[in-house]
Design a protein around this motif. Structure first.
Motif, short mmCIF file in Angstrom:
data_model
loop_
_atom_site.label_atom_id
_atom_site.label_comp_id
_atom_site.label_asym_id
_atom_site.label_seq_id
_atom_site.Cartn_x
_atom_site.Cartn_y
_atom_site.Cartn_z
N ASN A 1 0.80 -1.23 0.00
CA ASN A 1 0.00 0.00 0.00
C ASN A 1 0.83 1.27 0.00
O ASN A 1 0.28 2.38 -0.06
CB ASN A 1 -0.93 0.02 1.20
CG ASN A 1 -2.02 -1.04 1.14
OD1 ASN A 1 -2.30 -1.73 2.10
ND2 ASN A 1 -2.65 -1.18 -0.03
N ALA B 1 -4.00 -1.32 -4.40
CA ALA B 1 -4.84 -2.06 -3.46
C ALA B 1 -4.84 -3.53 -3.86
O ALA B 1 -5.85 -4.06 -4.37
CB ALA B 1 -6.25 -1.50 -3.45
N TRP C 1 -5.06 -7.60 -3.76
CA TRP C 1 -5.79 -8.61 -3.01
C TRP C 1 -4.78 -9.58 -2.39
O TRP C 1 -3.90 -10.08 -3.08
CB TRP C 1 -6.75 -9.38 -3.91
CG TRP C 1 -7.99 -8.61 -4.30
CD1 TRP C 1 -8.05 -7.34 -4.77
CD2 TRP C 1 -9.33 -9.09 -4.23
NE1 TRP C 1 -9.34 -6.99 -5.02
CE2 TRP C 1 -10.16 -8.04 -4.69
CE3 TRP C 1 -9.92 -10.28 -3.84
CZ2 TRP C 1 -11.54 -8.15 -4.77
CZ3 TRP C 1 -11.31 -10.40 -3.92
CH2 TRP C 1 -12.11 -9.35 -4.38
N THR C 2 -4.93 -9.85 -1.11
CA THR C 2 -4.06 -10.80 -0.43
C THR C 2 -4.79 -12.08 -0.04
O THR C 2 -4.21 -12.98 0.55
CB THR C 2 -3.44 -10.16 0.82
OG1 THR C 2 -4.49 -9.69 1.68
CG2 THR C 2 -2.53 -9.00 0.45
N PRO D 1 -11.52 -10.41 0.80
CA PRO D 1 -11.12 -9.28 1.66
C PRO D 1 -12.25 -8.88 2.60
O PRO D 1 -13.43 -9.00 2.27
CB PRO D 1 -10.83 -8.16 0.66
CG PRO D 1 -10.64 -8.85 -0.65
CD PRO D 1 -11.51 -10.07 -0.62
N LEU E 1 -10.53 -2.41 0.09
CA LEU E 1 -9.08 -2.30 -0.12
C LEU E 1 -8.70 -0.99 -0.79
O LEU E 1 -7.64 -0.41 -0.49
CB LEU E 1 -8.59 -3.48 -0.95
CG LEU E 1 -8.75 -4.88 -0.35
CD1 LEU E 1 -8.36 -5.95 -1.37
CD2 LEU E 1 -7.91 -5.01 0.92
N ARG F 1 -8.93 1.88 1.71
CA ARG F 1 -7.83 1.77 2.69
C ARG F 1 -6.51 2.24 2.08
O ARG F 1 -5.74 2.97 2.74
CB ARG F 1 -7.70 0.34 3.18
CG ARG F 1 -6.67 0.18 4.30
CD ARG F 1 -6.58 -1.25 4.78
NE ARG F 1 -5.99 -2.14 3.76
CZ ARG F 1 -5.76 -3.43 3.97
NH1 ARG F 1 -6.08 -3.99 5.12
NH2 ARG F 1 -5.22 -4.16 3.01
N GLY G 1 -6.97 -0.40 -8.41
CA GLY G 1 -7.77 -1.31 -7.60
C GLY G 1 -8.47 -2.36 -8.42
O GLY G 1 -8.44 -2.36 -9.66
N SER H 1 -16.05 -6.07 1.19
CA SER H 1 -15.00 -5.76 0.21
C SER H 1 -15.44 -4.78 -0.86
O SER H 1 -14.61 -4.34 -1.67
CB SER H 1 -14.52 -7.05 -0.46
OG SER H 1 -15.53 -7.57 -1.32
#
Length: 377
Positions: free
Chosen positions: A116, A130, A132-133, A137, A141, A144, A160, A175
């Motif tokens: 980020n 942003a 995706w992990t 989510p 994201l 944030r 994003g 999300s």
């Protein structure tokens, strides 16, 4: 400052309705699109390309797909390709982005947007990514990433992936990306453009003209609206110009036709003849009405010919309702007598039954009987 906004390459995607030869061409077209994007960036003087998620179909792609994708990107070494992990290829423990194959083969002009922290992609330009992990989510994201960035004098492009809350019926999904908060940040001058992926249709969101889905560079389904594009973005603090550029070569087409005569079948044949680039067109047909056995035989030959010409031909089952029944003249030409003639009469009655399943079975039996009598003669 110019750059290219693209998303949803989904390299490694397969389609069940494509035969192996067509699938190979479908896959190659996606690689050709990457080369086209790089060449467009060079021609337009763009320093970088943002790929907003779902670069790969999954984290378990074939190594050959990765290698060929890198070859396509490396064809324009002066253009930086910034890749964002999305829901198909999240930056989790099994991520393709942390695999040995990816790290060892990655060209120098590829950057993975994995955090980020603002990324300085060009002089005076920052990307707020942003990634995706995980597949699910628990926060917005994109909001944030914008919030964590802090103040800056640089031009800021948010990168994003995901659905906007204004488009989703599931208001409880944590999300979802807040459109109102993005527009507020644009009004305050905190961010200057929002590049989104996930929606495969090129779409201008909100009222600012600075929030866009690029759409997929090659179409993937019938429901997409205006896919096959990338966006050429020219940006400064006071002005944003977004131009859609076509790079895709495939098409997914739906055709609905009412059939009740020879003339109707001829019109369908003429319509399909007008389709250009048939070898790169996936066709879904919804046929409605009632035809005779001879007409149905002609229709079968037409569709068989189309299967050889088009990338794929599918039946649109949910919208199809085609009945096949012999007329009186055809029934007489069956040349049946005795029990067989009585059975044909019963099948004709059943073919008009209110019981859809029973009627369909009867019509199939009549069609089979028609073919058997034709082959016997």
């Amino acid at each position: 400052m110019k750059f290219i906004h693209t998303a949803d390459w989904q390299l490694g995607m397969t389609r069940h309705f494509l035969n192996p030869e067509a699938q190979a061409r479908f896959s190659q077209a996606r690689l050709d699109a990457i080369r086209g994007i790089g060449q467009l960036a060079v021609e337009e003087g763009c320093e970088f390309v943002v790929v907003c998620g779902d670069v790969f179909e999954s984290n378990q792609i074939d190594r050959q797909v990765l290698t060929r994708a890198f070859d396509a990107v490396a064809a324009t070494p002066g253009v930086t390709f910034c890749l964002l992990p999305g829901n198909h290829d999240p930056l989790d423990a099994a991520s393709i982005y942390i695999s040995n194959s990816f790290r060892e083969r990655k060209p120098e002009n590829v950057v993975v947007l994995e955090g980020n922290e603002p990324f300085n992609v060009a002089d005076g330009v920052e990307l707020l990514a942003a990634p995706w992990t995980s597949k699910r989510p628990l926060v917005d994201l994109v909001d944030r990433a914008s919030e964590l960035a802090g103040p800056s004098d640089a031009l800021r492009v948010v990168v994003g992936h995901g659905a906007l809350d204004s488009r989703s019926p599931d208001s409880a999904d944590p999300s979802l990306i807040s459109l109102s908060r993005l527009e507020a940040r644009i009004r305050e001058g905190e961010i200057h453009y929002v590049a989104l992926g996930d929606r495969h249709s090129t779409t201008d969101e909100g009222s600012s003209g600075r929030i866009w889905y690029s759409g997929a560079p090659e179409p993937t389904d019938y429901v997409e609206v205006d896919p096959g594009n990338v966006l050429l973005v020219e940006l400064d603090a006071d002005r944003c110009t977004v131009e859609s550029r076509r790079v895709g070569t495939w098409a997914f087409e739906r055709v609905e036709r009412q059939l009740s005569s020879e003339a109707d079948i001829e019109m369908l044949e003429s319509l399909l003849d007008t389709v250009t680039e048939k070898e790169r067109t996936v066709l879904k047909l919804a046929l409605i009405g009632q035809v005779t056995l001879a007409q149905h035989d002609r229709l079968d030959r037409l569709l068989e010919h189309c299967t050889d010409r088009f990338a794929a031909v599918e039946a649109w089952e949910r919208r199809s309702d085609l009945h096949v029944l012999p007329d009186d003249a055809e029934a007489e030409t069956f040349g049946l007598s005795g029990f067989a003639a009585e059975a044909l009469g019963e099948l004709r009655k059943l073919g008009q039954s209110s019981d859809d399943a029973e009627a369909a079975e009867a019509r199939d039996a009549i069609a089979l009987l028609y073919r058997l009598t034709r082959s016997a003669s």
